[in-house]
Motif scaffolding. Structure first.
Motif, PDB file in Angstrom:
ATOM      1  N   MET A   1       0.821  -1.194   0.199  1.00 44.22           N
ATOM      2  CA  MET A   1       0.095  -0.003   0.063  1.00 44.22           C
ATOM      3  C   MET A   1       0.755   1.141  -0.020  1.00 44.22           C
ATOM      4  O   MET A   1       1.850   1.208   0.441  1.00 44.22           O
ATOM      5  N   THR A   3       1.294   5.844  -0.145  1.00 42.10           N
ATOM      6  CA  THR A   3       0.599   7.180   0.018  1.00 42.10           C
ATOM      7  C   THR A   3       0.724   7.893  -1.137  1.00 42.10           C
ATOM      8  O   THR A   3       1.796   8.017  -1.678  1.00 42.10           O
ATOM      9  N   LEU A  37      -3.764   2.302  -2.926  1.00 37.90           N
ATOM     10  CA  LEU A  37      -3.774   3.571  -2.018  1.00 37.90           C
ATOM     11  C   LEU A  37      -4.148   3.168  -0.586  1.00 37.90           C
ATOM     12  O   LEU A  37      -5.059   2.423  -0.217  1.00 37.90           O
ATOM     13  N   GLU A  38      -3.413   3.713   0.405  1.00 39.11           N
ATOM     14  CA  GLU A  38      -3.697   3.722   1.809  1.00 39.11           C
ATOM     15  C   GLU A  38      -4.198   5.144   2.368  1.00 39.11           C
ATOM     16  O   GLU A  38      -5.199   5.205   3.124  1.00 39.11           O
ATOM     17  N   GLN A  39      -3.555   6.177   1.829  1.00 36.96           N
ATOM     18  CA  GLN A  39      -4.260   7.470   2.097  1.00 36.96           C
ATOM     19  C   GLN A  39      -3.568   8.543   1.235  1.00 36.96           C
ATOM     20  O   GLN A  39      -2.715   8.276   0.229  1.00 36.96           O
ATOM     21  N   CYS A  56     -12.771   6.983  -2.414  1.00 38.52           N
ATOM     22  CA  CYS A  56     -11.849   6.904  -1.272  1.00 38.52           C
ATOM     23  C   CYS A  56     -12.623   6.442  -0.055  1.00 38.52           C
ATOM     24  O   CYS A  56     -12.264   5.433   0.781  1.00 38.52           O
ATOM     25  N   ILE A  61      -9.874   4.764   2.326  1.00 36.90           N
ATOM     26  CA  ILE A  61      -8.711   5.570   2.061  1.00 36.90           C
ATOM     27  C   ILE A  61      -8.759   6.988   2.489  1.00 36.90           C
ATOM     28  O   ILE A  61      -9.855   7.579   2.151  1.00 36.90           O
TER      29      ILE A  61
END
Length: 325
Positions: A1, A3, A37-39, A56, A61
């Motif tokens: 994952m 950012t 994506l994680e954030q 998201c 996310i």
């Protein structure tokens, strides 16, 4: 994952099937697949479409909005991110357990700071660094015997003062002078990088805490309130020197940032400018992808959040902090 960092100003994030497009005008600067994506961290003035926000939210996310200098204004989170069950367990931790955990966290911070200085002392010996190393060893012992949070915070502050008194001795890059830590606002390029790096790292930990279902506003060392996620401030302590401080030393001593070209001065302080933020974030991501103990540094953050979660569920197994080897 991963950012997604959006540090360029005036960008526009839109959705194309399963990918987030980062555009400026009609030019596509980058694109990232949503499942990876994680954030998303947005620095300064950029726009996000409703379609991206909704996608998201559906995938848990987090989207964080920050100033160009790294101050977090707020976050967009899924409604499924609730803390009710674990929060009750966190609140049931006895004052004695909270104090014991706070001791462990402060000792880990002091020990890791000491290791960073010992490494630098072998490369570039100085009397100031030697004194700080000795002082930190004493403070580690004192922290283990502290009988109150107030006493621990005092020892942590003394340790930070001692550590940063020697930090400038470890810098060899042209134009970079560091005498003491200054935060609000950062007073020089080194402080600007430290503040920016801590804020980025803090946001990463906050996301991981939320993903694990912990209440980020209920910590052991720091006091939480509506504007302060205390648990993120607790868990960042053991990573400050090993991730951010060592990265600043690397960037300065290798000449990868310029004191003249990568910073700007306004509002009484010094801050990374657009080129500086880009260089710092690129180096930060590269560093976090490097293997430590046969795993990327990213995993170390997740490992510690999970360790804290396990401690909350079973306080008989004390929290074990991350220590530099």
């Amino acid at each position: 994952m991963k950012t997604l960092y959006v540090s360029h100003q005036g960008c526009y994030l839109s959705l194309r099937q399963e990918s987030v497009l980062i555009k400026r005008g009609e030019t596509i600067l980058d694109q990232v697949q949503l499942p990876l994506l994680e954030q998303i961290l947005i620095f300064g003035q950029s726009q996000v479409t409703t379609q991206v926000i909704r996608a998201c939210l559906q995938r848990n996310i987090a989207i964080a909005y920050l100033s160009r200098m790294g101050k977090c204004y707020g976050r967009v989170l899924s409604i499924t991110q609730g803390y009710r069950q674990l929060s009750r367990y966190q609140q049931l931790l006895s004052p004695e357990l909270q104090l014991q955990t706070a001791r462990i966290i402060v000792q880990a911070k002091l020990k890791n700071s000491r290791v960073i200085l010992m490494r630098q002392q072998r490369r570039r010996a100085s009397e100031q660094t030697a004194l700080a190393i000795e002082s930190l060893a004493y403070l580690v012992q004192q922290a283990g015997e502290a009988v109150s949070i107030a006493r621990l915070m005092g020892l942590e502050g003394a340790g930070a003062a001692s550590y940063f008194s020697a930090f400038g001795e470890c810098l060899s890059g042209a134009g970079f002078v560091f005498l003491a830590r200054s935060r609000r606002p950062p007073g020089n390029p080194v402080n600007a990088m430290l503040s920016f790096g801590y804020q980025v790292l803090w946001n990463h930990l906050l996301t991981l805490i939320e993903l694990q279902g912990l209440d980020p506003y209920w910590g052991c060392l720091h006091q939480g309130h509506d504007r302060h996620a205390a648990l993120a401030s607790d868990l960042i302590e053991e990573f400050r020197s090993s991730i951010v401080d060592s990265l600043v030393l690397y960037l300065v001593n290798r000449g990868l940032v310029s004191a003249d070209d990568d910073f700007e001065y306004h509002d009484g302080g010094c801050y990374l400018n657009q080129s500086g933020r880009r260089k710092f974030l690129q180096a930060f991501v590269q560093r976090m992808e490097e293997s430590v103990e046969e795993q990327p540094r990213w995993n170390l953050l997740s490992q510690q959040v999970r360790a804290y979660k396990q401690f909350v569920y079973d306080p008989s197994c004390l929290y074990s902090p991350y220590l530099i080897r």
